[in-house]
Design an enzyme around this catalytic site. Structure first.
Site, short mmCIF file in Angstrom:
data_model
loop_
_atom_site.label_atom_id
_atom_site.label_comp_id
_atom_site.label_asym_id
_atom_site.label_seq_id
_atom_site.Cartn_x
_atom_site.Cartn_y
_atom_site.Cartn_z
N SER B 45 0.87 -1.17 0.00
CA SER B 45 0.00 0.00 0.00
C SER B 45 0.91 1.22 0.00
CB SER B 45 -0.88 -0.02 1.25
OG SER B 45 -1.96 0.87 1.08
N GLU B 46 0.73 2.12 -0.98
CA GLU B 46 1.74 3.17 -1.15
C GLU B 46 1.76 4.20 -0.03
OE1 GLU B 46 -0.66 2.56 -3.45
OE2 GLU B 46 -1.46 4.42 -4.31
#
Lengths: 231, 219
Positions: B45-46
């Site tokens: 998840s960035e």
């Protein structure tokens, strides 16, 4: 150890002037400096340039400062969840600069690391590249981007000690560590402020050298934007 | 024709054991539900997490744990948390094996447009430009045509570009196609009940049809 403790958010933001450039940590509403935002609202400073990944929602986060028209310019990667923001943008009251998220993170990181510019592939061939220098490395084109620094960085951590060492929790870390390094003055608000010596030096995320003022926040709402439950 | 779930199921077949994967918002997020149990992958998840777990039960909800779509999540055992700068560092340096994201348009040379529609409020590109500029392998989940029936697989994108020559594979509601540099879209599979002729008519860009195109199998 140097004691950087201030009493509360009002004391921490006391000298933020009109037209200051601020960095505010957080991704969506996760890990935002709630207490500092409330203090800025109360203080009524105007003409702010806010560097923050997002712009909050209508009635929380930076959205609160938009509603009172205290923000002149937003520098963000995504500003989608805010109707008042949209209205001010379309009417020309608010200026917005949109930056790819990784570029934003790196511009802030380099600002805190003393590196004035760097090359990234993000945005090559898009409108983000207009007017920017490009260069080829190993056959691939990269775009030159410059550092970002702030007059005041407002960050939120989970725990901190009175000398400014910080530990974040979960994905509330996000932009906070880089923003802490890129402020002329960095203000940290924490859920739990502990005496020097209580935190394990092995677990510090942000060393206190970057933090100028620290206080224990009160009444954290930690609002959730998309409460999603598994059945 | 595939619905959203069908597209997610078909993309899940592209996932290989040992991959680090970034899933975009929308259909790509659904892909996680259809990855076979015997395949071990790590979802990135960035906003700063490797090891996205299932959505939480009501009593597990934690405001400090969200994905890039701002949904509450849990962490898998062995997860790691980091800053946004480090997150995009691992994306830019090609450590993430597979990026799955949505698109409004893709061109026959692999350009993608997915962040801005002229005349509509611009919300921003988020991490999309960073992801498409650096990912080793990009699979796009998209509708083959607009509601008005206009092709979204084009000779040239008409919307503002997110990244140049980056899309490798497309899973649309009608077909699976590869982008072959210098050639165009190469048709690999048809969605159940969709003919090669229909796909041809729905694709504006150059389309390569080599022999008999099989219909895809979905579990």
């Amino acid at each position: 150890m140097i004691n950087k403790r201030v009493l509360n958010a009002d004391e921490a933001v006391r000298d933020i002037p009109d037209h200051a450039t601020l960095m505010l940590g957080g991704f969506g509403l996760c890990g935002i400096p709630e207490n500092c935002i409330a203090a800025l609202l109360k203080k009524g400073v105007k003409g702010l340039t806010c560097i923050s990944n997002n712009a909050g929602v209508d009635d929380f986060g930076i959205g609160l400062l938009l509603k009172t028209r205290q923000v002149k310019k937003m520098i963000s990667s995504y500003v989608g969840e805010n109707a008042e923001f949209e209205r001010q943008l379309l009417s020309g009251e608010l200026e917005v600069e949109l930056i790819p998220q990784g570029t934003l993170a790196e511009r802030v990181r380099t600002g805190g690391a003393g590196i004035p510019a760097f090359f990234t592939p993000a945005g090559v061939g898009t409108e983000v590249a207009v007017g920017k220098e490009t260069r080829e490395f190993d056959g691939k084109t990269y775009l030159m981007e410059s550092w970002l620094r702030s007059d005041f960085s407002l960050v939120k951590a989970w725990k901190g000690d009175t000398s400014g060492n910080l530990i974040y929790r979960g994905t509330a870390r996000n932009f906070n560590p880089m923003m802490a390094t890129a402020g002329k003055i960095t203000i940290a608000e924490v859920e739990e402020l502990v005496p020097v010596g209580s935190l394990d030096p092995n677990e510090i995320h942000t060393p206190g050298i970057y933090v100028h003022r620290i206080f224990q926040g009160v009444g954290y709402e930690k609002r959730i934007e998309q409460r999603t439950i598994s059945k | 024709m595939l619905d959203k779930i069908g597209i997610a199921k078909r993309i899940a077949q592209e996932v290989r054991d040992g991959m680090y994967i970034n899933l975009g918002i929308g259909i790509p997020t659904l892909v996680a539900n259809y990855i076979p149990k015997n395949i071990n992958v790590v979802l990135q998840s960035e906003n700063g997490l490797l090891g996205i777990g299932p959505f939480p039960k009501d009593d597990q909800v934690d405001a400090d744990l969200i994905n890039a779509g701002k949904q509450t999540i849990t962490m898998m055992p062995g997860s790691a948390l980091f800053s946004s700068a480090e997150s995009f560092g691992m994306i830019r340096s090609g450590k993430v094996d597979l990026t799955i994201l949505g698109a409004m348009e893709v061109s026959e040379n692999g350009d993608i447009a997915n962040w801005k529609v002229p005349g509509k409020m611009v919300k921003g590109m988020g991490g999309a430009m960073d992801l498409v500029a650096s990912a080793k392998h990009i699979i796009v989940a998209m509708q083959h045509c607009s509601k008005e029936g206009a092709s979204k697989l084009l000779k040239n994108c008409s919307l503002p570009i997110t990244g140049l020559r980056c899309v490798k594979r497309i899973v649309s509601d009608m077909a699976v196609l590869d982008v072959v540099p210098g050639v165009g879209f190469k048709l690999l599979e048809r969605a159940p009940g969709v003919s090669t002729e229909e796909i041809k008519n729905a694709t504006e860009g150059k389309l390569l049809i080599d022999g008999n195109i099989p219909e895809m199998t979905l579990n």
